[in-house]
Design a protein around this motif. Structure first.
Motif, PDB file in Angstrom:
ATOM      1  N   LEU A  25     -19.691  57.672 -50.488  1.00 39.77           N
ATOM      2  CA  LEU A  25     -19.873  57.725 -49.183  1.00 39.77           C
ATOM      3  C   LEU A  25     -18.526  57.192 -48.366  1.00 39.77           C
ATOM      4  O   LEU A  25     -18.375  57.850 -47.179  1.00 39.77           O
ATOM      5  N   LEU A  26     -17.855  56.341 -48.999  1.00 37.46           N
ATOM      6  CA  LEU A  26     -16.263  56.218 -48.244  1.00 37.46           C
ATOM      7  C   LEU A  26     -15.546  57.566 -48.257  1.00 37.46           C
ATOM      8  O   LEU A  26     -14.759  57.617 -47.158  1.00 37.46           O
ATOM      9  N   GLU A  27     -15.597  58.412 -49.297  1.00 38.42           N
ATOM     10  CA  GLU A  27     -15.032  59.661 -49.142  1.00 38.42           C
ATOM     11  C   GLU A  27     -15.281  60.501 -48.010  1.00 38.42           C
ATOM     12  O   GLU A  27     -14.558  61.421 -47.578  1.00 38.42           O
ATOM     13  N   ARG A  28     -16.708  60.497 -47.658  1.00 40.45           N
ATOM     14  CA  ARG A  28     -17.387  61.079 -46.570  1.00 40.45           C
ATOM     15  C   ARG A  28     -16.982  60.983 -45.258  1.00 40.45           C
ATOM     16  O   ARG A  28     -17.565  61.195 -44.244  1.00 40.45           O
ATOM     17  N   GLY A  29     -16.229  59.412 -45.171  1.00 37.06           N
ATOM     18  CA  GLY A  29     -15.837  58.968 -44.005  1.00 37.06           C
ATOM     19  C   GLY A  29     -16.925  57.738 -43.420  1.00 37.06           C
ATOM     20  O   GLY A  29     -16.738  57.490 -42.328  1.00 37.06           O
TER      21      GLY A  29
END
Length: 231
Positions: A25-29
């Motif tokens: 989720l962090l990678e997706r912003g």
């Protein structure tokens, strides 16, 4: 849902599926509030906020939501109800305390967390609650009666809830993974992945794919299993 800039709560974030989902989720912003009793070791990100929470306790969930909104603002777009535990054993020798502990975490915790975020999601007319159940919630297995019962309950809750809140633009998905290589049963995952099991990252990828479906698409339930479990 475009996850960039969205706020997601992930329960059971300290390891396994919860941690892998938070990282993706962090990678997706997204901004992620990770709820669990212990913090994930080494997970440091400017958009990650750890909030100590025992989902089996209603007051702890309420306190965690208040702490989350203080840290990241009032909006909550995603809730991943992942926290859970399994205690196995024959029914005639099963401790009542263990039975209640599983229901308090797997079922009551799912309810407490969903109920906490729903008012805000209704006002937003946008939200997605994804409940991690299990294939054990689709068919009973010997020496797993208590665990199976909790996951059957999560599936029933999820189905009823999606029918209740879809009119508000809120999605509810129940995900039923099969055998996953995590420390769920108290074992340390091997350094080399076991091909006959799903990996936590596999489940996280399916969770994020489901969240990113177009607004008009509701994926209400998903079964997920290893392709070649004997390997």
């Amino acid at each position: 849902m475009d996850l960039s800039g969205k706020v997601a709560i992930v329960t059971g974030v300290s390891k396994g599926i919860g941690r892998a989902t938070a990282e993706l989720l962090l990678e997706r912003g997204a901004t992620v509030a990770g709820w669990s009793r212990s913090a994930p070791t080494g997970l440091a990100h400017e958009r990650f906020h750890f909030v100590a929470c025992d989902v089996s306790r209603e007051e702890s969930v309420q306190q965690a939501l208040a702490a989350t909104q203080q840290a990241v603002g009032p909006e909550v777009h995603v809730l991943i109800n992942n926290a859970g535990l399994g205690i196995m054993g024959a029914v005639d020798g099963f401790a009542a305390d263990d039975w209640c502990t599983m229901f308090d975490t797997n079922v009551h915790g799912t309810f407490y967390c969903a109920r906490a975020v729903l008012p805000k999601m209704k006002r937003q007319q946008l939200g997605h609650i994804l409940n991690v159940a299990s294939l054990a919630g689709t068919v009973g297995s010997e020496n797993m009666a208590g665990y199976c019962a909790t996951k059957f309950a999560v599936r029933g809750f999820s189905e009823a809830l999606f029918k209740e809140v879809r009119q508000f633009g809120i999605k509810v998905t129940c995900l039923n993974p099969g055998s996953v290589e995590t420390s769920f049963n108290g074992k340390t995952p091997g350094a080399t992945p076991t091909l006959g099991k799903l990996q936590a990252e596999d489940v996280a990828a399916v969770i994020v794919h489901t969240l990113e479906a177009p607004f008009h698409v509701l994926i209400s339930e998903l079964d997920m299993r290893p392709l070649q479990p004997g390997k």
